[in-house]
Scaffold this active site. Structure first.
Site, PDB file in Angstrom:
ATOM      1  N   ASP A 171      66.220  70.880  -2.058  1.00 23.41           N
ATOM      2  CA  ASP A 171      65.157  70.716  -3.068  1.00 23.41           C
ATOM      3  C   ASP A 171      65.248  69.460  -3.934  1.00 23.41           C
ATOM      4  OD1 ASP A 171      65.381  73.333  -2.241  1.00 23.41           O
ATOM      5  OD2 ASP A 171      65.643  74.171  -4.225  1.00 23.41           O
ATOM      6  N   GLU A 206      61.061  81.194  -5.534  1.00 18.77           N
ATOM      7  CA  GLU A 206      61.994  80.142  -5.930  1.00 18.77           C
ATOM      8  C   GLU A 206      61.218  78.952  -6.501  1.00 18.77           C
ATOM      9  OE1 GLU A 206      65.621  80.699  -2.789  1.00 18.77           O
ATOM     10  OE2 GLU A 206      63.975  79.510  -2.004  1.00 18.77           O
TER      11      GLU A 206
END
Ligand code: FRU
Length: 495
Positions: free
Chosen positions: A50, A235
């Site tokens: 990420d 998330e």
């Protein structure tokens, strides 16, 4: 040889071995390495997932990212770091945050605390504050549910060096296994004061917290029960205000989900609604996806952009948890998407989120090739293709001399990218697939960004987007387009 000399020789051999510089990956070797993108961000070596801590400060776009430098598979997470002044060239910087006794450094965000509300800097030199999740990996192996906590770190030198706050964690775990990925933004209250809002993923829901100082957090609201896609854990959320085409303010909540995406594995959904006093109320119960391709995950937006930029800037991780750990790259794993500008648009009374390539990308264009309808030779692996599509069905086929091909098309209201025969795919059984997205409204133009191992398709400047990674055994050489495509242009993109 007497004992002292023997010891000295062993010591000097050890010292030499220790000091010997590690083989460096040079810029040249990076750009010529198989599958290494030329204009997408990749770490020089090691594993990346990420994007984290996206923040703009004093002319620099910061990109932090989930990073494991010691391997090309996921492991103890650090925050890697790079900066750019133009969103195109990224300068790698030393690792910003290392794991410690409280745990791995999981995803999070960064803010500029201009008023020094945290007291971690001074009024003259306010801090950049990173808000992240500590993940205690040892505890996660036990039956404990309290191994993820929110914590902060600060930098007083524009993100170059970081100190973790001694009072961490700032938001301890209340007994929930998945409790992570804080995205902090600042909102102005009706009385003119500012509050920090933390948007946090909690199992398969979102919690909103508020804080005056980034250290003390109070739960304000929860969102997500019985709404949206719930095929996996939620998330990396983000909460963003936008102006609608009619000038109203609406809030968009981005929520990544894994698994449970429209193409298998991970993807990002979003909700449009109102956000008042820490409570998010969606306008409807429709499930909307930010990107219908398989490979855009955990994307979030930059904080602290100057108001005159008047835009919301996003970047995503260009992979999918289904196969991210086994894709056939060597020294590194994963790239980021191109930076994109998010905005709201209206289709027959329904608001949707559009992701257009950031304007800066046009600066990558070098030679331009006009192309006839016949099969033509492509100039390089890094190209942009633009075209008008004057019918509701079209196709663009890229191929190489090994008979591999990649087909982009629209037919019967479905936009598709077919990567079934687009190169290496034996590393995962679900990789070779055709991915489709519903598009009920008219497609007018397409813009395609191709790099050594990816394609990003923007229909109508991002009203529909599909991102897909690919591993062709040899570069795409030819392009063939259907009759109803006009004004086809190919730009060689400079590195
Ligand atoms: C999303 C994610 C986050 C977590 C990070 C760990 O891809 O699972 O929820 O913080 O990756 O690397």
């Amino acid at each position: 040889m007497n004992r002292t000399i023997l010891y000295l020789s062993i010591l000097s051999i050890l010292a030499l071995a220790y000091c010997k510089p590690k083989p460096q990956i040079t810029f040249e070797s990076i750009v010529t390495e198989e599958f290494r993108p030329s204009y997408h961000f990749t770490p020089e070596s090691g594993w990346m997932n990420d994007p984290n801590g996206l923040i703009y400060l004093d002319g620099e776009y910061h990109l932090f990212y989930q990073y494991y430098p010691d391997s090309t598979v996921w492991g103890p997470m650090h925050w890697g770091h790079a900066v750019s002044t133009d969103l195109l060239k990224w300068e790698p910087l030393p690792i910003a945050l290392y794991p410690d006794s409280l745990g791995y450094i999981f995803s999070g965000s960064a803010v500029f605390d201009a008023e020094n509300s945290s007291g971690l800097g001074t009024n003259e030199n306010p801090p950049m504050v990173a808000v992240f999740t500590y993940h205690n990996a040892e505890e996660a192996e036990t039956s404990s549910d309290t191994f993820q906590h929110q914590a902060i770190a600060f930098s007083l030198d524009k993100g170059r060096t970081w100190e973790k706050y001694e009072g961490n964690p700032v938001l301890p775990n209340p007994g929930i296994r998945d409790f992570r990925d804080p995205k902090v933004s600042q909102i102005t209250n009706p009385d003119g004061s500012n509050s920090w809002i933390m948007t946090l993923a909690v199992l398969d829901q979102i919690n909103f917290y508020s804080s005056p100082d980034l250290k003390n957090w109070r739960l304000m609201g929860e969102f997500g029960k019985n709404i949206g896609a719930h095929g996996g854990v939620w998330e990396c959320p983000d909460l963003l205000p936008f102006k609608t085409p009619s000038g109203e303010t609406k809030w968009v909540l981005l929520v990544s989900i894994n698994p449970g995406g429209p193409q298998n594995g991970s993807a990002t959904q979003y909700f449009i609604g109102d956000f008042v006093n820490g409570k998010f109320t969606p306008d409807d119960t429709m499930i909307r996806w930010l990107d219908y391709g398989p490979d855009n995950y955990a994307g979030v937006t930059w904080s602290n952009l100057p108001t005159e930029q008047n835009r919301t800037l996003f970047i995503g991780w260009m992979s999918n948890w289904l196969y991210a750990n086994v894709v056939p790259t060597k020294a590194w794993r994963s790239a980021m998407t191109v930076p994109r500008e998010l905005s709201l648009f209206d289709v027959d009374g329904t608001l949707l989120l559009k992701s257009a390539p950031a304007d800066e990308l046009e600066k990558l264009r070098s030679e331009e090739y006009g192309v006839s309808q016949e099969i033509s030779e492509l100039p390089s692996e890094a190209i942009e293709i633009t075209a008008n599509v004057n019918s509701d069905s079209f196709s663009v086929t890229l191929s190489n001399e090994l008979g591999e091909n990649l087909v982009i098309s629209k037919e019967n209201g479905l936009v598709s990218i077919d990567r079934r025969n687009a190169g290496k795919s034996d590393f995962h059984r679900d990789f070779a697939a055709i991915h489709s997205a519903p598009m009920s409204w008219e497609a007018k133009d397409i813009r395609i960004y191709l790099d050594a191992s990816s394609i990003e398709l923007f229909v109508n400047d991002g009203e529909l987007v599909m991102t897909s990674i690919l591993f062709p055994s040899s570069p795409w050489k030819n392009i063939a387009v259907s009759k109803n495509i006009s004004s086809l242009k190919i730009f060689n993109l400079k590195k």
